[in-house]
Design a protein around this motif. Structure first.
Motif, short mmCIF file in Angstrom:
data_model
loop_
_atom_site.label_atom_id
_atom_site.label_comp_id
_atom_site.label_asym_id
_atom_site.label_seq_id
_atom_site.Cartn_x
_atom_site.Cartn_y
_atom_site.Cartn_z
N TYR A 149 0.81 -1.22 0.00
CA TYR A 149 0.00 0.00 0.00
C TYR A 149 0.84 1.28 0.00
O TYR A 149 0.29 2.38 0.01
CB TYR A 149 -0.92 0.02 1.22
N SER A 150 2.14 1.13 -0.01
CA SER A 150 3.02 2.30 0.07
C SER A 150 2.71 3.30 -1.05
O SER A 150 2.73 2.95 -2.24
CB SER A 150 4.48 1.87 -0.02
N LEU A 158 -7.59 -1.71 -5.97
CA LEU A 158 -6.72 -0.70 -6.57
C LEU A 158 -5.89 -1.27 -7.71
O LEU A 158 -5.67 -0.59 -8.72
CB LEU A 158 -5.78 -0.13 -5.49
N GLU A 159 -5.43 -2.52 -7.54
CA GLU A 159 -4.61 -3.16 -8.57
C GLU A 159 -5.14 -4.57 -8.82
O GLU A 159 -4.70 -5.54 -8.20
CB GLU A 159 -3.14 -3.23 -8.12
N LEU A 187 -6.26 -3.86 -1.88
CA LEU A 187 -5.16 -3.95 -2.84
C LEU A 187 -5.66 -4.48 -4.18
O LEU A 187 -5.27 -3.99 -5.24
CB LEU A 187 -4.05 -4.86 -2.29
N LYS A 221 -0.10 4.55 -1.89
CA LYS A 221 -1.42 4.37 -2.52
C LYS A 221 -2.51 5.01 -1.66
O LYS A 221 -2.37 5.14 -0.44
CB LYS A 221 -1.72 2.89 -2.75
N THR A 222 -3.59 5.34 -2.34
CA THR A 222 -4.74 5.96 -1.68
C THR A 222 -5.99 5.13 -1.96
O THR A 222 -6.23 4.72 -3.10
CB THR A 222 -4.96 7.40 -2.19
N ALA A 261 -4.13 4.25 1.87
CA ALA A 261 -4.60 2.87 1.73
C ALA A 261 -4.21 2.00 2.92
O ALA A 261 -5.01 1.17 3.39
CB ALA A 261 -4.07 2.27 0.43
N SER A 288 -10.09 4.34 -2.33
CA SER A 288 -11.09 5.03 -3.14
C SER A 288 -11.75 6.18 -2.38
O SER A 288 -12.26 7.13 -2.98
CB SER A 288 -12.16 4.05 -3.61
#
Length: 748
Positions: A38-39, A81-82, A78, A41-42, A49, A44
């Motif tokens: 999650y580094s 997001l991905e 995660l 990342k934000t 994150a 939604s």
């Protein structure tokens, strides 16, 4: 590496609460993986994150869930997001965590599909009812789609984490308001039904904060002003009651019942009360062993404080319609303000919390009588299961067998007797397990089912006997043409194609209607042929049917078509004197003594007892065979032939009954024709006269006169046509009736 200890102490304790040492190590490994993944990342929601993931896992730990559920709560964002990371979840954390993460993603997909569905479906005069029904279906679908009920717990934990973040950063806009409304309508009732009270209360209060910020602040301020005083008073009141109960030798559990902001607002709004008028802002509940003790405790309560008579309810002797039992009383406390006390047995408490009288039954739906007892029982069992897990969690730490038992029960607790399928517009339909696209089509509308010719599931064409699954989107391909022009296949009555009894009933109804129409047409054909043989095609069929004992002519046709009624009875009735096509008054006829009949004039009319008497057809009623006719002797023009129902003849007969003479149709030449007037009423349009003329041409009828008038968009037409018999006339009128725009076509 991020250790659990690196988090704040409260969070670190929460994350591993109730876990064994090995499970703590798994949680540590998952936390390290999450921190790395999650580094930067934000989520939604806009929240960092990793912070969001830890918040979800902490909430799940607070609910005493197993380690797999906590790890799933930590990692599912995660894969949102991905999506490319989804295949690696099983490799890192095992299949069980992977299944949970996949289930959460499926629920998130459902949210995306249905966000706009309520607004689309909730239009029209029944908008409110449609919105409530759709939201209820969505709640059921959330449970049904989660093959493992722990998925729902993860989704609830993610909702409360997001709302906490919005509250922390004080973000008030249309997005947070919409999120609050969705949570209040969909997820808070689910938490309530599952008995997760802490989450339910927080979801409601946080949602209300974004939906009604001003009202939230007003009530929060009033509560805060009184909070310390209220809590102190409730605590002292409970201690006093416990002392009195102990002195009376009564064992009881007494606990406060906190009132939350949203609950207070609901009561103020629903009962139109001021904050000061709320009796249960200060309240507690007493649980005892039996019914007799309930009334004993009631006496103790009323002895300590003065009761308010109008606020006493005995739901033990007079239970609510849903079976709820309890004693409710409101008393005036020492400070002069009201205090609510509820008294019940443990059995009543369990029934109220987990049975058919659970709070969600009468709070969310206003006391409605719900259908689906199996669904209710399943929810009650789930709530007991979750409550049992919370109660025994601390006692079973380290007892892996009991822990596994709870997990297996929860995994198998899905509502698997129904499925929930979406339309292309994201409307959710509830169907039985195994339902096919045909069941789906008939659930949409009977005509859609009848005209169903194909189906797409998630955009792919599938056979019509394909079993559907929850969460799929189904699109029905229908036959072109007007409703009623296409129909189902008899194969659809097979269990291979349909599982819903409702669907099969509609298919059977279609074929029954077809069979009835075929029988009706067959019976009509037989009766009409019989009338033609007897030369009685002008007989009033409704009168004939009633004469034969049928209420309407279609009943006669059906009976004949089914061979349940003999045509011999029809033929006998035709020879009865009361057979005319038109109503008639009693007529005094002058009959000749002579019995011979001769060929009359070229009109084809026989005048009884008179040889070669000149006859002419009356222009007022224009009779044609086989109309019932009668003659009237005129001065210098022979006999004028009228239809028996002619109004002019009725007037002449009244004035000179002696001039009435018996007449009947003779054997006319095959090329003989008779002038007849036809009246047509239609919506005026270009080409109307041309279309009607084509009917006359097709029926080989010569039109010798036309009179048309048009007024206020309607055309009134009178045609004088030469016809050979009234059967030809009726056929022409039927054809004209089918011309576009024609409202009425009849003999003038």
């Amino acid at each position: 590496m991020v250790s659990i200890a690196a988090l704040n102490s409260a969070t670190s304790e929460q994350l591993v609460q109730g876990l064994s040492s090995d499970e703590c190590l798994r949680m540590q490994a998952a936390l390290d993986a999450a921190h790395e993944a999650y580094s930067g990342k934000t989520a939604s929601s806009g929240q960092p994150a990793f912070e969001f993931a830890v918040g979800v896992a902490s909430t799940l730990a607070y609910l005493r869930t197993d380690v797999e559920t906590r790890i799933a709560g930590l990692m599912f964002e995660l894969t949102v997001l991905e999506p490319a990371q989804a295949p690696f979840i099983e490799q890192r954390f095992g299949k069980e965590v992977d299944d949970l993460v996949g289930g959460v993603r499926q629920l998130i997909r459902l949210r995306e599909l249905t966000q706009a569905s309520a607004a689309k479906d909730a239009r029209g005069k029944n908008a409110a009812q449609q919105a409530v029904a759709q939201m209820e279906t969505l709640r059921k679908m959330l449970l049904a789609m989660a093959s493992d009920m722990r998925v729902v717990l993860v989704r609830l934990a993610s909702c409360v984490t997001t709302l906490r973040y919005f509250a922390d950063i004080k973000l008030f806009n249309e997005m947070t308001r919409a999120y609050g409304r969705e949570t209040l309508d969909l997820y808070a009732p689910l938490a309530n039904r599952l008995g997760i009270w802490q989450i339910k209360w927080e979801l409601e209060d946080l949602s209300f904060r974004f939906i009604e910020p001003e009202n939230y602040k007003r009530i929060a301020k009033m509560l805060e002003e009184k909070r310390m005083m209220r809590e102190s008073f409730v605590t002292s009141s409970i201690e006093r009651l416990q002392r009195e109960l102990s002195a009376a030798g009564i064992t009881a559990e007494v606990f406060g019942r906190p009132k939350h902001i949203y609950s207070i607002w609901n009561k103020m709004k629903g009962k139109e009360l001021d904050f000061s008028e709320l009796y249960d802002v200060r309240a507690f509940r007493v649980i005892v062993k039996d019914v007799k003790t309930c009334y004993t405790v009631l006496g103790v309560v009323h002895n300590i404080w003065t009761p308010i008579p109008k606020e006493f309810d005995d739901y033990i002797s007079r239970p609510k319609p849903n079976g709820y039992q309890s004693l409710h009383t409101v008393v005036t406390a020492d400070d002069g303000r009201p205090l609510e006390v509820q008294i019940r047995t443990q059995e009543m408490h369990n029934f109220a919390e987990y049975g058919v009288a659970a709070h969600w039954r009468y709070k969310e739906e206003g006391g409605s009588n719900f259908q689906g007892q199996k669904y209710d029982e399943k929810i009650a069992w789930l709530r007991q299961l979750l409550a049992w897990k919370t109660d025994v969690a601390d006692a079973v730490v380290g007892q892996e067998e009991i822990q596994r038992e709870w997990v297996e029960k929860l995994k198998s607790a899905s509502l698997d007797d129904r499925i929930f399928v979406l339309t292309p517009q994201a409307r959710v339909l509830e169907l039985p397990v195994g339902a096919t696209p045909i069941d789906f089509a008939y659930h949409l509308h009977s005509d859609v089912g009848h005209r169903c010719r194909g189906a797409k599931v998630d955009g792919v064409m599938v056979p019509l006997n394909t079993p559907l699954r929850s969460g799929q989107t189904c699109e029905i391909i229908t036959a072109k043409g007007a409703p009623g022009t296409a129909g189902p296949s008899r194969d659809w009555l097979s269990p291979e194609y349909t599982v819903s009894s409702r669907t099969r009933a509609k298919v059977r109804a279609w074929f029954h209607a077809i069979d009835v129409q075929e029988t009706l047409a067959h019976g009509r054909s037989l009766v009409e042929k019989s009338l033609q043989r007897e030369g009685k095609t002008a007989v009033n069929l409704e009168s004939l049917a009633q004469k034969l004992g049928f209420s309407k002519v279609d009943d006669l046709f059906l009976a004949v078509g089914k061979d349940e009624f003999s045509l011999r009875h029809v033929e006998q009735a035709l020879h009865d004197p009361v057979e005319s096509a038109e109503p008639q008054d009693a007529v005094v006829l002058n009959k000749s003594r002579a019995s011979s009949t001769e060929q009359g004039a070229k009109s084809g009319v026989l005048v009884v007892g008179t040889d070669g008497l000149m006859t002419q057809l009356a222009k007022c009623c224009k009779p044609a065979p086989p109309d019932p006719i009668v003659g009237f002797v005129t001065r210098g023009k022979g006999v004028s032939i009228h239809r028996l129902s002619c109004k002019n003849f009725a007037e002449m007969r009244a004035k000179a009954p002696e001039r009435v003479i018996v007449t009947e149709w003779g054997n006319t030449r095959t090329d003989t024709v008779f002038p007849v007037d036809m009246f047509v009423l239609a919506g005026d349009r270009q080409g109307l006269l041309r279309d009607i003329s084509e009917v006359f041409s097709r029926e080989k009828i010569n039109v010798i006169g036309v009179n048309t008038q048009s007024s206020k968009g309607q055309a009134r037409m009178t045609f004088t046509a030469e016809i050979g018999s009234t059967s030809q006339l009726q056929k022409a009128l039927s054809a004209i009736s089918e011309v576009s725009g024609v409202l009425e076509a009849r003999r003038a």
